[in-house]
Scaffold this motif. Sequence first.
Motif, short mmCIF file in Angstrom:
data_model
loop_
_atom_site.label_atom_id
_atom_site.label_comp_id
_atom_site.label_asym_id
_atom_site.label_seq_id
_atom_site.Cartn_x
_atom_site.Cartn_y
_atom_site.Cartn_z
N CYS A 181 41.60 43.00 38.73
CA CYS A 181 40.62 43.47 37.75
C CYS A 181 41.29 43.45 36.38
N CYS B 80 41.63 47.52 34.97
CA CYS B 80 42.57 48.49 35.53
C CYS B 80 43.79 47.82 36.16
N CYS C 214 39.68 47.99 43.02
CA CYS C 214 39.49 48.32 41.60
C CYS C 214 39.08 49.79 41.45
N LEU C 215 39.72 50.46 40.51
CA LEU C 215 39.44 51.88 40.32
C LEU C 215 38.48 52.15 39.16
N CYS C 216 37.99 51.08 38.54
CA CYS C 216 37.15 51.26 37.36
C CYS C 216 35.93 52.17 37.58
ZN LIG Z 1 39.17 47.76 37.66
#
Ligand SMILES: [Zn+2]
Length: 201
Positions: free
Chosen positions: A69, A72, A79-81
């Motif tokens: 990503c 992040c 992905c932690l978005c």
């Molecule tokens: Zn992300």
Amino acid sequence: MEPQKEAQTPRDPVARLPGASSSQKADEEERREGGSAPAATALDAEADGASADGLWELPVEPAERRPECSRCSRPQKVCLCPFLPVHPLHISTHLYIIQHPAEENKVLRTVPLLAACLPQDKCKVKIGRRFSEERDPELSTVCQKSDTLILYPGADAANLEEFILDSPIYPSTIIIIDGTWSQAKDIFYKNSLFRLPKQVN
Ligand SMILES: [Zn+2]
């Protein structure tokens, strides 16, 4: 990831892994229990067998880099978005993150996450081990300002919260060194610039 939990779901195919050997184990368990083991015990035994044996059958992670990503810097699958704030957080202090080059390639990178939560102009990342006035005049200027702090533990370090409460001026910049303890120590002691700001922890 919690393979134990997954394995305990009876209908989950993971619980059946690795097939023959886990059900054999469950059978053995039942025999030891005199064949009258309650269903839950048999299930637990099966799950234990599956999680221990199953580890050997997990696919080996491919060496090539997975798609990342761009926000992040985590692999796209993790992905932690969605968990990060949609709009950058408002902060009055600038952050300068001094990152050891080895830290940049680590799998669990926290700096991109931090940077993704902050306005771009408030969070600068500098990668390297050696910083000097000639090579980095901007950083040098920042380090010489009286309202710049550096986050680094030590006998001379003040408690950050107490310092902010007691100080008449609010810090304009906080410098943070990102790396292992020995990497951070190397960066802190071998760059005289970083010993100019007030030290806090
Ligand atoms: Zn992300």
